[in-house]
Design an enzyme around this catalytic site. Sequence first.
Site, mmCIF file in Angstrom:
data_model
loop_
_atom_site.group_PDB
_atom_site.id
_atom_site.type_symbol
_atom_site.label_atom_id
_atom_site.label_comp_id
_atom_site.label_asym_id
_atom_site.label_seq_id
_atom_site.Cartn_x
_atom_site.Cartn_y
_atom_site.Cartn_z
ATOM 1 N N SER A 1 23.944 5.716 -71.210
ATOM 2 C CA SER A 1 24.058 4.452 -70.794
ATOM 3 C C SER A 1 23.964 3.388 -72.127
ATOM 4 O O SER A 1 23.016 3.447 -72.154
ATOM 5 C CB SER A 1 22.867 3.812 -69.928
ATOM 6 O OG SER A 1 22.819 2.447 -69.938
ATOM 7 N N HIS B 1 28.161 6.138 -69.882
ATOM 8 C CA HIS B 1 27.940 5.113 -68.766
ATOM 9 C C HIS B 1 27.983 3.868 -69.408
ATOM 10 O O HIS B 1 26.770 3.344 -70.086
ATOM 11 C CB HIS B 1 26.647 5.543 -68.147
ATOM 12 C CG HIS B 1 26.104 4.526 -66.566
ATOM 13 N ND1 HIS B 1 26.434 4.820 -65.700
ATOM 14 C CD2 HIS B 1 25.251 3.621 -66.994
ATOM 15 C CE1 HIS B 1 26.265 3.959 -64.045
ATOM 16 N NE2 HIS B 1 25.457 3.309 -65.155
ATOM 17 N N ASP C 1 27.670 -0.309 -68.040
ATOM 18 C CA ASP C 1 27.455 -1.102 -66.609
ATOM 19 C C ASP C 1 27.601 -2.301 -67.178
ATOM 20 O O ASP C 1 27.787 -3.089 -68.452
ATOM 21 C CB ASP C 1 25.616 -1.037 -67.530
ATOM 22 C CG ASP C 1 24.813 -0.181 -67.148
ATOM 23 O OD1 ASP C 1 25.483 0.362 -65.767
ATOM 24 O OD2 ASP C 1 23.952 0.628 -67.309
ATOM 25 N N MET D 1 27.848 -6.213 -66.300
ATOM 26 C CA MET D 1 27.257 -7.249 -65.920
ATOM 27 C C MET D 1 28.021 -8.559 -65.356
ATOM 28 O O MET D 1 28.350 -9.114 -66.881
ATOM 29 C CB MET D 1 26.192 -7.183 -66.316
ATOM 30 C CG MET D 1 25.140 -6.004 -66.470
ATOM 31 S SD MET D 1 23.130 -5.884 -66.756
ATOM 32 C CE MET D 1 22.998 -3.964 -66.755
ATOM 33 N N HIS E 1 30.119 1.188 -63.700
ATOM 34 C CA HIS E 1 29.248 0.549 -63.286
ATOM 35 C C HIS E 1 29.266 -0.547 -63.317
ATOM 36 O O HIS E 1 28.943 -1.387 -64.161
ATOM 37 C CB HIS E 1 28.014 1.626 -63.839
ATOM 38 C CG HIS E 1 27.105 0.829 -62.519
ATOM 39 N ND1 HIS E 1 25.308 1.257 -62.783
ATOM 40 C CD2 HIS E 1 27.037 0.280 -61.101
ATOM 41 C CE1 HIS E 1 24.557 0.527 -61.473
ATOM 42 N NE2 HIS E 1 25.328 0.122 -60.454
ATOM 43 N N MET F 1 27.907 -3.846 -62.086
ATOM 44 C CA MET F 1 27.547 -4.874 -61.214
ATOM 45 C C MET F 1 27.486 -6.329 -61.084
ATOM 46 O O MET F 1 27.690 -7.131 -62.145
ATOM 47 C CB MET F 1 25.876 -5.275 -61.897
ATOM 48 C CG MET F 1 25.356 -3.460 -61.646
ATOM 49 S SD MET F 1 24.084 -3.147 -63.238
ATOM 50 C CE MET F 1 25.251 -2.384 -64.196
ATOM 51 N N MET G 1 20.534 3.198 -57.041
ATOM 52 C CA MET G 1 19.630 2.295 -58.000
ATOM 53 C C MET G 1 18.480 2.732 -57.867
ATOM 54 O O MET G 1 17.545 2.666 -56.476
ATOM 55 C CB MET G 1 20.046 0.886 -58.108
ATOM 56 C CG MET G 1 21.557 0.983 -58.637
ATOM 57 S SD MET G 1 21.839 0.943 -60.434
ATOM 58 C CE MET G 1 20.811 0.578 -61.295
ATOM 59 N N ASP H 1 20.323 5.948 -61.557
ATOM 60 C CA ASP H 1 20.022 5.139 -62.516
ATOM 61 C C ASP H 1 19.587 4.364 -62.425
ATOM 62 O O ASP H 1 18.905 3.135 -61.640
ATOM 63 C CB ASP H 1 21.706 4.466 -62.505
ATOM 64 C CG ASP H 1 21.485 3.330 -63.486
ATOM 65 O OD1 ASP H 1 21.021 3.323 -64.448
ATOM 66 O OD2 ASP H 1 23.509 2.683 -63.033
HETATM 67 C C1 DX5 Z 1 20.386 -1.194 -64.585
HETATM 68 C C2 DX5 Z 1 22.365 -0.091 -65.108
HETATM 69 C C3 DX5 Z 1 21.835 1.282 -65.812
HETATM 70 C C4 DX5 Z 1 20.225 0.733 -67.009
HETATM 71 C C5 DX5 Z 1 19.806 2.014 -67.726
HETATM 72 O O1 DX5 Z 1 21.382 -2.023 -64.295
HETATM 73 O O2 DX5 Z 1 22.791 -0.141 -64.242
HETATM 74 O O3 DX5 Z 1 22.338 2.297 -66.336
HETATM 75 O O4 DX5 Z 1 21.051 1.064 -68.184
HETATM 76 O O5 DX5 Z 1 18.641 1.556 -68.750
HETATM 77 P P1 DX5 Z 1 17.302 2.399 -68.410
HETATM 78 O O6 DX5 Z 1 17.789 3.452 -68.280
HETATM 79 O O7 DX5 Z 1 16.511 2.649 -69.497
HETATM 80 O O8 DX5 Z 1 16.527 2.506 -67.005
HETATM 81 ZN ZN ZN Z 2 24.375 1.645 -65.071
#
Ligand code: DX5
Ligand code: ZN
Length: 233
Positions: free
Chosen positions: A27, A52, A54, A56, A86, A88, A157, A192
């Site tokens: 990630s 990955h 992320d 947001m 991913h 969000m 999650m 995740d």
């Molecule tokens: C959280 C993300 C994850 C995050 C994981 O909202 O979706 O992908 O980057 O981070 P770690 O591995 O540090 O928990």
């Molecule tokens: Zn993620």
Amino acid sequence: MIDAPPTPQQREGFRTFAPRVPLIAASILSADFAKLAEDASCALHAGADLLHVDVMDGHFVPNLSMGPAICECLHRALPGAMLDVHLMVTDPAAYLEPFAKAGASHITFHIEANGDAIELADRIHALGMTAGIAIKPDTPTAAIESVLTHFELLLVMSVHPGFSGQKFLASALPKVTRLRSLVPDITRIQLDGGVSPATAAACREAGGDVLVSASALFGAPDYSIPIRQMRGA
Ligand code: DX5
Ligand code: ZN
């Protein structure tokens, strides 16, 4: 460049990999954004199977991260890398095409977000990518059990989405076991949040086969060590 046709390998998404072989998804949320391509490339060379990404929107989760432009830059710098996006975000429908054009191989969105899950999965497939559906820690598996067959990946999650570096929530594990009992081996189950060498074995034993890691991976001096430990190989 963004209109260039994707290579078949990129667009096979999660179908690229043999079923049930544990995959490590790096990630990039915990990478150094000032040298993103270099960090991402190091993670892949150290053994990570895919990146990955992320996304947001500051609304679905209380944080802002990256959009299609970063995905596009990453795709240009590392054209062979599989990009697992991913989302969000509150309105996933608005982002499917921009991320497809930016080189994404796979898109996961949340059942808690707006839109009809099956219609969104169909649109992701029509854009040539594989599709994933995610549930937050407070959402039961029942919320997605009627739509499972439309997805190549189910994301459970194991932290409240929004930030890397949080503690793993073990309540994710029985949800993974339940989902694994409902889907064929070819369906990926991703965990995740808080996945690390200390929690990865439990994730794999529960039936998870895509382990996402940000802080445990990018926080290590040698990325290959946590990757090997999390894979359990
Ligand atoms: C959280 C993300 C994850 C995050 C994981 O909202 O979706 O992908 O980057 O981070 P770690 O591995 O540090 O928990
Ligand atoms: Zn993620």
